[in-house]
Enzyme design. Structure first.
Site, PDB file in Angstrom:
ATOM      1  N   TYR A   1      -2.244  -1.432  10.284  1.00 29.01           N
ATOM      2  CA  TYR A   1      -2.123  -1.351   8.967  1.00 29.01           C
ATOM      3  C   TYR A   1      -0.859  -0.922   8.447  1.00 29.01           C
ATOM      4  O   TYR A   1      -0.105  -1.619   7.685  1.00 29.01           O
ATOM      5  CB  TYR A   1      -3.318  -0.656   8.347  1.00 29.01           C
ATOM      6  CG  TYR A   1      -3.413  -0.814   6.995  1.00 29.01           C
ATOM      7  CD1 TYR A   1      -4.137  -2.058   6.384  1.00 29.01           C
ATOM      8  CD2 TYR A   1      -3.017   0.059   5.741  1.00 29.01           C
ATOM      9  CE1 TYR A   1      -4.486  -2.156   5.009  1.00 29.01           C
ATOM     10  CE2 TYR A   1      -3.061  -0.138   4.555  1.00 29.01           C
ATOM     11  CZ  TYR A   1      -3.767  -1.334   4.061  1.00 29.01           C
ATOM     12  OH  TYR A   1      -4.207  -1.321   2.790  1.00 29.01           O
TER      13      TYR A   1
ATOM     14  N   SER B   1       0.804  -1.113   0.162  1.00 29.00           N
ATOM     15  CA  SER B   1      -0.212   0.085   0.057  1.00 29.00           C
ATOM     16  C   SER B   1       1.068   1.240  -0.128  1.00 29.00           C
ATOM     17  O   SER B   1       2.081   1.056   0.236  1.00 29.00           O
ATOM     18  CB  SER B   1      -0.982  -0.066   1.412  1.00 29.00           C
ATOM     19  OG  SER B   1      -1.415   1.336   1.661  1.00 29.00           O
TER      20      SER B   1
HETATM   21  P1  NAD Z   1     -11.736  -6.199  -0.057  1.00 32.73           P
HETATM   22  O1  NAD Z   1     -12.331  -5.954   1.193  1.00 32.73           O
HETATM   23  O2  NAD Z   1     -12.268  -5.751  -1.179  1.00 32.73           O
HETATM   24  O3  NAD Z   1     -10.954  -7.548  -0.590  1.00 32.73           O
HETATM   25  C1  NAD Z   1     -10.247  -8.208   0.525  1.00 32.73           C
HETATM   26  C2  NAD Z   1     -10.339  -9.570   0.388  1.00 32.73           C
HETATM   27  O4  NAD Z   1      -9.555 -10.367   1.533  1.00 32.73           O
HETATM   28  C3  NAD Z   1     -12.024 -10.104   0.832  1.00 32.73           C
HETATM   29  O5  NAD Z   1     -12.445 -10.837  -0.206  1.00 32.73           O
HETATM   30  C4  NAD Z   1     -11.818 -10.788   2.109  1.00 32.73           C
HETATM   31  O6  NAD Z   1     -12.899 -11.974   2.323  1.00 32.73           O
HETATM   32  C5  NAD Z   1     -10.288 -11.481   2.047  1.00 32.73           C
HETATM   33  N1  NAD Z   1      -9.946 -11.978   3.103  1.00 32.73           N
HETATM   34  C6  NAD Z   1      -9.794 -11.172   4.477  1.00 32.73           C
HETATM   35  N2  NAD Z   1      -9.273 -11.985   5.528  1.00 32.73           N
HETATM   36  C7  NAD Z   1      -9.139 -12.989   4.888  1.00 32.73           C
HETATM   37  C8  NAD Z   1      -8.010 -14.225   5.352  1.00 32.73           C
HETATM   38  N3  NAD Z   1      -7.902 -14.153   6.381  1.00 32.73           N
HETATM   39  N4  NAD Z   1      -7.845 -15.169   4.597  1.00 32.73           N
HETATM   40  C9  NAD Z   1      -8.241 -14.896   3.128  1.00 32.73           C
HETATM   41  N5  NAD Z   1      -8.903 -14.020   2.528  1.00 32.73           N
HETATM   42  C10 NAD Z   1      -9.181 -12.913   3.381  1.00 32.73           C
HETATM   43  O7  NAD Z   1     -10.334  -5.161   0.037  1.00 32.73           O
HETATM   44  P2  NAD Z   1      -9.488  -4.671  -1.274  1.00 32.73           P
HETATM   45  O8  NAD Z   1      -9.529  -3.341  -0.951  1.00 32.73           O
HETATM   46  O9  NAD Z   1      -9.880  -5.272  -2.595  1.00 32.73           O
HETATM   47  O10 NAD Z   1      -8.172  -5.136  -0.261  1.00 32.73           O
HETATM   48  C11 NAD Z   1      -7.058  -6.086  -1.194  1.00 32.73           C
HETATM   49  C12 NAD Z   1      -5.868  -5.633  -0.677  1.00 32.73           C
HETATM   50  O11 NAD Z   1      -5.400  -4.467  -1.159  1.00 32.73           O
HETATM   51  C13 NAD Z   1      -5.386  -5.704   0.752  1.00 32.73           C
HETATM   52  O12 NAD Z   1      -4.227  -6.205   1.218  1.00 32.73           O
HETATM   53  C14 NAD Z   1      -5.659  -3.992   1.168  1.00 32.73           C
HETATM   54  O13 NAD Z   1      -4.754  -3.787   2.174  1.00 32.73           O
HETATM   55  C15 NAD Z   1      -4.785  -3.822  -0.236  1.00 32.73           C
HETATM   56  N6  NAD Z   1      -4.921  -2.429  -0.486  1.00 32.73           N
HETATM   57  C16 NAD Z   1      -6.139  -1.798  -0.771  1.00 32.73           C
HETATM   58  C17 NAD Z   1      -6.443  -0.421  -1.073  1.00 32.73           C
HETATM   59  C18 NAD Z   1      -7.699   0.043  -1.359  1.00 32.73           C
HETATM   60  O14 NAD Z   1      -7.703   1.430  -1.455  1.00 32.73           O
HETATM   61  N7  NAD Z   1      -8.637  -0.597  -1.471  1.00 32.73           N
HETATM   62  C19 NAD Z   1      -5.235   0.383  -1.292  1.00 32.73           C
HETATM   63  C20 NAD Z   1      -4.077  -0.013  -0.739  1.00 32.73           C
HETATM   64  C21 NAD Z   1      -3.824  -1.469  -0.452  1.00 32.73           C
END
Ligand code: NAD
Length: 259
Positions: free
Chosen positions: A154, A141
Site C-alpha cells: 500500500y 493517503s
Molecule cells: P472502500 O473499501 O469503502 O471503497 C473502495 C471501493 O473501491 C469499493 O467500492 C471497491 O469495490 C472499489 N474497488 C476495489 N477494487 C477495484 C477495482 N479493481 N476496480 C474498481 N473498483 C474497485 O474504501 P475507502 O476507504 O473508501 O477507500 C477509497 C480510497 O481511499 C482508496 O484508494 C484508499 O486507499 C484511500 N484511502 C482511504 C483511507 C481510509 O482511511 N479509509 C485513508 C487514506 C486513503
C-alpha cells in the site's frame, strides 16, 4: 453550485470515500460517472444521487482492465458530452509483514492503486486534452508521505500515485489539465474497519490499541478524518479556477502528516 454542468468520473464510487465524493459532486451540480467493480454498490450510489435530484451513470469498471476502463470512460463522455474531472479513488488494502507477503497479493494492491490510476488517467486525458481543460484528482493517503509496518504494498503504491500525479501536472499543463493528490488520514470505511482486527492479530495488540495508537496516535487530536472532510477537499480541487494549483498533495489527516 461549484461544479455546475461539469462531468466527473469517480472510481471506487460504490462505497466509502468514492461514494461520498460522488454525492458531494452531484450536490454541487456535477454529472457523475459512478465506476466500481462492485456494480450493486455503484447502482446504489446512482440511486442516492438521483433521489437527491442529480444525474449519474453507473459504470461497471475494473480499473486494472484497460479495455473496461476505456469503454466506460468513453461511454460517460458520450452520455454527458464531456469529461472534466477524474477522481482515481478505487483501492484495496492487504496487510502482512514483508517476509509473509504473498507476491500475488502485493502485485494486486499495486495494480489496483497505481496501474489503475494510470489506466484511468490514460483514458480520461484523451477527452480532457481534446477540450483543453480538466482536473485529475488522485486518492493518495498519508501513506503517500509516511510509512507504517505491514503496509509495504500500500505504501509503495501510494507513493507511486504521488509520482504519477506530479508527472501528469507536467504533461497536462500544455493542455489545461491539472493534477493533484488528496492524502487522507484514517477514515472509517469498510477498508479501514477490515484492518482493525487484522492489525491487532499481526501486531499482537488489542483492537482498541490499533485505533488509539496505530491509526490515530500521530494525529494532533486523536480524531478520525471524516468522509465529508475528504469529499469537500475533492470539491475544492475539482472546482479550483486556475492552473496555479497543480502537482500538489493535500494532507487531510488531523496533522498526522504535515508534509
Ligand atoms: P472502500 O473499501 O469503502 O471503497 C473502495 C471501493 O473501491 C469499493 O467500492 C471497491 O469495490 C472499489 N474497488 C476495489 N477494487 C477495484 C477495482 N479493481 N476496480 C474498481 N473498483 C474497485 O474504501 P475507502 O476507504 O473508501 O477507500 C477509497 C480510497 O481511499 C482508496 O484508494 C484508499 O486507499 C484511500 N484511502 C482511504 C483511507 C481510509 O482511511 N479509509 C485513508 C487514506 C486513503
Amino acid at each position: 453550485m461549484k461544479l455546475e454542468g461539469q462531468v466527473a468520473l469517480v472510481t471506487g464510487a460504490g462505497s466509502g470515500i468514492g461514494r461520498a465524493i460522488a454525492l458531494a459532486f452531484a450536490h454541487e451540480g456535477a454529472l457523475l460517472g459512478v465506476a466500481d467493480v462492485d456494480t450493486a454498490g455503484a447502482q446504489e450510489t446512482v440511486r442516492q444521487i438521483e433521489s437527491a435530484g442529480g444525474q449519474a451513470l453507473a459504470l461497471d469498471m475494473d480499473v486494472t482492465d484497460e479495455g473496461k476502463v476505456t469503454d466506460a470512460t468513453d461511454r460517460l463522455a458520450e452520455r454527458f458530452g464531456r469529461l472534466d474531472v477524474l477522481v482515481a479513488n478505487a483501492g484495496i488494502q492487504i496487510v502482512h509483514p514483508v517476509e509473509d507477503f504473498p507476491a500475488d497479493e502485493f502485485r494486486r494492491v499495486v495494480d489496483i492503486h497505481l496501474t489503475g490510476a494510470f489506466l484511468c488517467t490514460k483514458a480520461a486525458v484523451r477527452h480532457m486534452y481534446a477540450a483543453g481543460r480538466g482536473s485529475l484528482i488522485y486518492m493518495g493517503s498519508v501513506h503517500s508521505h509516511e510509512a507504517s509496518p505491514l503496509k509495504s504494498a500500500y505504501v509503495a503504491a501510494k507513493h507511486g500515485v504521488l509520482g504519477l500525479a506530479r508527472v501528469m501536472a507536467k504533461e497536462g499543463a500544455d493542455h489545461g489539465v491539472r493534477a493533484n493528490v488528496i492524502c487522507p488520514g484514517f477514515v472509517k470505511t469498510p477498508l479501514v474497519e477490515k484492518q482493525i482486527p487484522e492489525q491487532a492479530r499481526d501486531l499482537g495488540i488489542s483492537e482498541e490499541e490499533v485505533v488509539r495508537n496505530v491509526m490515530l496516535g500521530r494525529t494532533v487530536d486523536g480524531e478520525f478524518t471524516t468522509l465529508d472532510d475528504v469529499a469537500q477537499t475533492a470539491v475544492f480541487l475539482a472546482g479550483f479556477g486556475s492552473n496555479a494549483l497543480t502537482g500538489q498533495s493535500i494532507n487531510v489527516s488531523h496533522g498526522w502528516s504535515m508534509k
